[in-house]
Write a protein that holds these residues in place. Structure first.
Motif, PDB file in Angstrom:
ATOM      1  N   HIS A  41     -13.446  16.891  39.003  1.00 53.60           N
ATOM      2  CA  HIS A  41     -14.391  17.756  39.713  1.00 53.60           C
ATOM      3  C   HIS A  41     -15.312  18.486  38.736  1.00 53.60           C
ATOM      4  N   ALA A  42     -14.750  18.977  37.625  1.00 50.01           N
ATOM      5  CA  ALA A  42     -15.584  19.642  36.617  1.00 50.01           C
ATOM      6  C   ALA A  42     -16.601  18.673  36.031  1.00 50.01           C
ATOM      7  N   MET A  43     -16.201  17.404  35.841  1.00 46.96           N
ATOM      8  CA  MET A  43     -17.149  16.402  35.340  1.00 46.96           C
ATOM      9  C   MET A  43     -18.267  16.146  36.347  1.00 46.96           C
ATOM     10  N   LEU A  44     -17.927  16.150  37.622  1.00 44.36           N
ATOM     11  CA  LEU A  44     -18.955  15.958  38.644  1.00 44.36           C
ATOM     12  C   LEU A  44     -19.932  17.125  38.656  1.00 44.36           C
ATOM     13  N   GLN A  45     -19.439  18.336  38.438  1.00 41.42           N
ATOM     14  CA  GLN A  45     -20.329  19.489  38.334  1.00 41.42           C
ATOM     15  C   GLN A  45     -21.251  19.343  37.121  1.00 41.42           C
ATOM     16  N   TYR A  46     -20.683  18.898  36.017  1.00 41.26           N
ATOM     17  CA  TYR A  46     -21.488  18.697  34.810  1.00 41.26           C
ATOM     18  C   TYR A  46     -22.542  17.623  35.058  1.00 41.26           C
ATOM     19  N   ARG A  47     -22.152  16.531  35.719  1.00 44.23           N
ATOM     20  CA  ARG A  47     -23.097  15.452  35.978  1.00 44.23           C
ATOM     21  C   ARG A  47     -24.225  15.921  36.883  1.00 44.23           C
ATOM     22  N   ARG A  48     -23.916  16.732  37.893  1.00 44.44           N
ATOM     23  CA  ARG A  48     -24.958  17.229  38.786  1.00 44.44           C
ATOM     24  C   ARG A  48     -25.990  18.055  38.025  1.00 44.44           C
ATOM     25  N   LYS A  49     -25.512  18.941  37.133  1.00 51.53           N
ATOM     26  CA  LYS A  49     -26.447  19.733  36.330  1.00 51.53           C
ATOM     27  C   LYS A  49     -27.209  18.851  35.348  1.00 51.53           C
ATOM     28  N   LEU A  50     -26.541  17.802  34.860  1.00 55.15           N
ATOM     29  CA  LEU A  50     -27.198  16.884  33.934  1.00 55.15           C
ATOM     30  C   LEU A  50     -28.315  16.113  34.632  1.00 55.15           C
ATOM     31  N   GLU A  51     -28.046  15.603  35.825  1.00 55.19           N
ATOM     32  CA  GLU A  51     -29.061  14.848  36.565  1.00 55.19           C
ATOM     33  C   GLU A  51     -30.245  15.733  36.942  1.00 55.19           C
ATOM     34  N   ARG A  52     -29.997  16.996  37.150  1.00 54.58           N
ATOM     35  CA  ARG A  52     -31.078  17.924  37.484  1.00 54.58           C
ATOM     36  C   ARG A  52     -31.742  18.510  36.248  1.00 54.58           C
ATOM     37  N   GLY A  53     -31.178  18.230  35.071  1.00 55.53           N
ATOM     38  CA  GLY A  53     -31.748  18.756  33.832  1.00 55.53           C
ATOM     39  C   GLY A  53     -31.564  20.245  33.681  1.00 55.53           C
ATOM     40  N   GLU A  54     -30.481  20.782  34.229  1.00 59.69           N
ATOM     41  CA  GLU A  54     -30.291  22.230  34.258  1.00 59.69           C
ATOM     42  C   GLU A  54     -29.457  22.763  33.097  1.00 59.69           C
ATOM     43  N   HIS A  55     -28.888  21.893  32.295  1.00 61.52           N
ATOM     44  CA  HIS A  55     -28.142  22.374  31.128  1.00 61.52           C
ATOM     45  C   HIS A  55     -29.106  22.973  30.109  1.00 61.52           C
ATOM     46  N   ALA A  56     -28.659  23.983  29.407  1.00 58.54           N
ATOM     47  CA  ALA A  56     -29.461  24.540  28.325  1.00 58.54           C
ATOM     48  C   ALA A  56     -29.436  23.584  27.140  1.00 58.54           C
ATOM     49  N   PRO A  57     -30.566  23.372  26.486  1.00 60.52           N
ATOM     50  CA  PRO A  57     -30.570  22.465  25.329  1.00 60.52           C
ATOM     51  C   PRO A  57     -29.796  23.057  24.167  1.00 60.52           C
ATOM     52  N   LEU A 106     -16.158  15.757  46.386  1.00 59.01           N
ATOM     53  CA  LEU A 106     -14.788  16.041  46.785  1.00 59.01           C
ATOM     54  C   LEU A 106     -14.293  17.272  46.034  1.00 59.01           C
ATOM     55  N   LEU A 107     -13.588  18.130  46.738  1.00 60.71           N
ATOM     56  CA  LEU A 107     -13.018  19.310  46.107  1.00 60.71           C
ATOM     57  C   LEU A 107     -11.844  18.902  45.220  1.00 60.71           C
ATOM     58  N   PRO A 108     -11.465  19.765  44.270  1.00 63.15           N
ATOM     59  CA  PRO A 108     -10.324  19.414  43.410  1.00 63.15           C
ATOM     60  C   PRO A 108      -9.065  19.068  44.196  1.00 63.15           C
ATOM     61  N   SER A 109      -8.780  19.814  45.274  1.00 64.05           N
ATOM     62  CA  SER A 109      -7.595  19.520  46.078  1.00 64.05           C
ATOM     63  C   SER A 109      -7.701  18.162  46.756  1.00 64.05           C
ATOM     64  N   GLU A 110      -8.927  17.763  47.149  1.00 64.61           N
ATOM     65  CA  GLU A 110      -9.126  16.452  47.767  1.00 64.61           C
ATOM     66  C   GLU A 110      -8.973  15.338  46.745  1.00 64.61           C
ATOM     67  N   LEU A 111      -9.470  15.575  45.541  1.00 64.45           N
ATOM     68  CA  LEU A 111      -9.281  14.587  44.479  1.00 64.45           C
ATOM     69  C   LEU A 111      -7.800  14.460  44.119  1.00 64.45           C
ATOM     70  N   GLU A 112      -7.086  15.581  44.098  1.00 59.70           N
ATOM     71  CA  GLU A 112      -5.649  15.534  43.827  1.00 59.70           C
ATOM     72  C   GLU A 112      -4.938  14.679  44.876  1.00 59.70           C
ATOM     73  N   THR A 113      -5.339  14.829  46.133  1.00 55.13           N
ATOM     74  CA  THR A 113      -4.744  14.018  47.200  1.00 55.13           C
ATOM     75  C   THR A 113      -4.984  12.535  46.961  1.00 55.13           C
ATOM     76  N   GLN A 114      -6.211  12.173  46.583  1.00 57.93           N
ATOM     77  CA  GLN A 114      -6.531  10.767  46.339  1.00 57.93           C
ATOM     78  C   GLN A 114      -5.739  10.205  45.162  1.00 57.93           C
ATOM     79  N   PHE A 115      -5.635  10.979  44.099  1.00 55.20           N
ATOM     80  CA  PHE A 115      -4.902  10.490  42.931  1.00 55.20           C
ATOM     81  C   PHE A 115      -3.398  10.425  43.215  1.00 55.20           C
TER      82      PHE A 115
END
Length: 655
Positions: free
Chosen positions: A277-293, A353-362
């Motif tokens: 889930h944290a990686m998905l959050q990072y990817r969303r900010k990456l795709e939007r270019g919102e990370h600080a350089p 998916l929320l972390p709890s939902e990902l935990e269920t899938q795994f």
């Protein structure tokens, strides 16, 4: 079957009395929410693209310039020196527009042109400032007045709140060194390795090259530097990585460990859920270019181009050369567990998916007791062996039917997740625990990592994590920055319940992960086994021993006004000489991300000065011992560090 019915948006049945139409409101709602999310994502990407495109200015600054130009119409002051009147006289459709409207349009057009000119002026001024690199060569811990003034100017022209790609247009191009400097540096790098006779031969070869081919090759290089954003990065990627026909496992791929002393939870599925889930959050900010350089000294910007291919990227094997395939907006990942491949969707109702939902899938995957299909268990060994057999097998056996569909799912996934069966991690009470942890991340069982993916996330039963990353698309610091973000988000933002589960409600209505289907013929299984044996031979040849040195660290070295990197390089040279009795050509990577599209350059740390230091350390009559005793690090501790490196660590030295 219940999961299959949930995936159907509508059903209709033709009856004698008409058509019976049934709609699934939940699926229709999810489709609607997915569409809204997609359009919202495009809008944010467009907005951030505009902000980065006009940086270091801002869209609001355009309005300020327009208002300033409009006000001049009423004060009868013409700052354009007649250009507004010229634009007004040459506007099309003059007969259909009033004089006042033409005056307003002319002022707006001139203001827009002036605004664009100021943007380019700011960019090229910043590019000129960033072309200064004298600050790198100043003494450790000191900063000259000129560098302080330069830093102030860079801050002034850098604007406020930059986005990830804001500085790309302002970064200078990598300069082409002249031939004389290149030859002199080469001769300096080989001088410590050659005796006088061999060095004279090398000088003759260098002189011959300079007088014959050097000038022509230099012209080609300069010509390429004019039209390419970086004259060397594309060659580096192709010839250093993609054209290599040997295995990339161990030889190219690298690994990143988890926190050594912290395990937030011992539940494998929960830890994987939070981290994904944290990686998905990072990817969303990456795709939007919102990370600080990333900025050196907090001011000097680094190139962010490599980050674009962090997710949704796979190295595709070829007969002569591989290619890097990067896709956009991938909504699934592939999970490997006990020889089975599963597809897990990462979105529901237009959200992650929320972390709890990902935990269920795994957890569902971990509890699945099905057996691998024939050839499925070691299928990923193809990515660990030689590239040509893998490319041939991919074309011959995996390019049609169900195999192609499943392979497309693997290669198009956001990333690859391996749920391992054996616990790993550092354990102070268990000798060799760090060695096994490192080897597991570096090569695993040679068939439980998809080494071609941009990175494989590895999850262990005791809650530890790690990453195995493919090297061609980017260098280690890129993945390292992402991993730091993920670990911080996992520990400090997401957290776990007292029982070690992910926080949040458990959603059991999600469709189960999908088993990928394979129909692997016997001939392909033979190729898989051959690749596995080749990779296993390499893995068995890896002699790794990690040692935690706790006597002192970089802080104490910095207090001595010495670079920690230089200290370790000298320790490596001393360890190599004590172990082998000779010096060797040493490669140390140095990033060139201060330049546009910069990646890596070579530092030859086996210099004449390093050789002199080593020989002085080995000379009992040398005065070096007296000099060392004057600093705060005791000589016996330095010698212990050198001996530890010599005895315990595989030296990073290449001839």
């Amino acid at each position: 079957m219940a999961e299959a019915h949930q995936a159907v948006g509508f059903q209709f049945t033709v009856r004698p009395d008409g058509v019976d139409l049934k709609l699934s409101q939940e699926v229709i709602k999810n489709i609607y929410l997915s569409g809204v999310t997609a359009w919202k994502k495009r809008a944010i990407q467009f907005k951030n693209g505009v902000l980065a495109g006009v940086y270091p200015a801002s869209p609001s600054s355009w309005l300020i310039v327009v208002i300033a130009m409009m006000s001049t119409l009423y004060t009868h002051i013409d700052p354009s020196l007649g250009m507004i009147d010229t634009i007004k006289e040459n506007l099309p459709l003059r007969g259909y527009i009033s004089v006042q409207t033409r005056a307003v349009l002319s002022a707006i057009l001139f203001a827009t042109g002036l605004w664009l000119f100021l943007i380019y002026l700011l960019r090229y001024t910043l590019k000129a400032l960033l072309s200064y690199h004298g600050w790198i060569f100043e003494s450790h811990g000191k900063m000259s007045t000129s560098t302080k003034v330069w830093l102030s100017l860079v801050k002034m022209f850098s604007g406020r709140r930059p986005l990830l790609y804001s500085f790309q247009a302002s970064l200078p191009r990598l300069p082409v060194p002249n031939v004389e400097d290149t030859i002199d540096r080469y001769l300096d790098s080989v001088r410590p390795l050659l005796d006088d006779e061999r060095y004279k031969q090398m000088e003759m070869l260098a002189s011959e090259f300079k007088e014959s081919q050097a000038a022509q090759l230099q012209r080609y290089l300069i010509f390429k530097s004019w039209w390419a954003t970086n004259y060397v990065s594309d060659w580096w990627e192709e010839y250093i990585y993609l054209r290599g026909r040997g295995p990339i496992m161990v030889n190219s791929n690298f690994y990143i460990m988890d926190l050594l002393y912290v395990i937030p939870t011992h539940r494998q599925a929960a830890r994987a859920g939070n981290v994904v889930h944290a990686m998905l959050q990072y990817r969303r900010k990456l795709e939007r270019g919102e990370h600080a350089p990333l900025r050196a000294l907090g001011t000097v910007p680094m190139c962010s181009t490599q980050m674009e291919r962090m997710f949704n990227t796979t190295r595709i094997p070829g007969i002569e050369t591989d290619i890097v395939q990067h896709l956009t907006d991938r909504k699934h990942l592939v999970v490997y567990h006990k020889g089975r491949f599963f597809q897990v969707w990462l979105y529901t109702g237009g959200r992650h998916l929320l972390p709890s939902e990902l935990e269920t899938q795994f957890s569902r995957i971990l509890n699945d007791t099905s057996e691998p299909q024939p050839g499925e268990l070691k299928l990923a060994a193809l990515t660990a062996g030689n590239r040509v057999p893998w490319a041939q097998a991919r074309i011959k056996y995996l390019s049609q039917g169900v195999n192609k569909a499943s392979l497309d799912v693997v290669e198009s996934a956001a990333f690859f997740l391996a749920l391992d069966e054996e616990p790993q991690g550092y354990d102070a009470a268990r000798s060799g625990s760090l060695d096994g942890y490192a080897k597991s991340l570096l090569h695993g069982k040679c068939y439980d990592r998809w080494f071609d993916k941009s990175f494989t996330l590895v999850s262990y039963p005791n809650g530890k994590m790690g990453i195995n990353a493919e090297h061609s698309w980017a260098d280690a610091p890129i993945v390292g920055h992402m991993w730091e973000y993920v670990l911080a988000t996992d520990c400090f933002h997401l957290g776990y319940t007292e029982e070690g589960h992910c926080k949040g409600d458990v959603n059991k209505c999600l469709p189960h992960p999908t088993r990928l289907q394979w129909n692997i013929p016997k001939e392909c299984q033979n190729v898989i086994e051959t690749s596995y044996l080749s990779a296993k031979k390499i893995a068995d040849d890896v002699d790794f021993h990690g040692y935690l040195f706790n006597d002192f660290g970089k802080g104490l070295i910095k207090k001595c006004r010495t670079s920690p990197d230089a200290f370790i390089q000298l320790a490596l040279q001393l360890a190599q000489f004590r172990d082998q009795g000779e010096f060797c050509l040493t490669y140390e990577s140095s990033m060139t991300r201060m330049f546009r599209d910069g990646r890596t350059e070579t530092v030859r740390s086996c210099t004449s000065e390093a050789v002199a230091f080593v020989r002085a350390m080995e000379d009992d009559q040398s005065t070096l011992n007296c000099l060392v005793s004057e600093i705060e690090i005791p000589l016996e501790q330095i010698n212990e560090c050198h001996q530890v490196i010599s005895r315990e660590v595989t030296l990073c030295c290449w001839g």
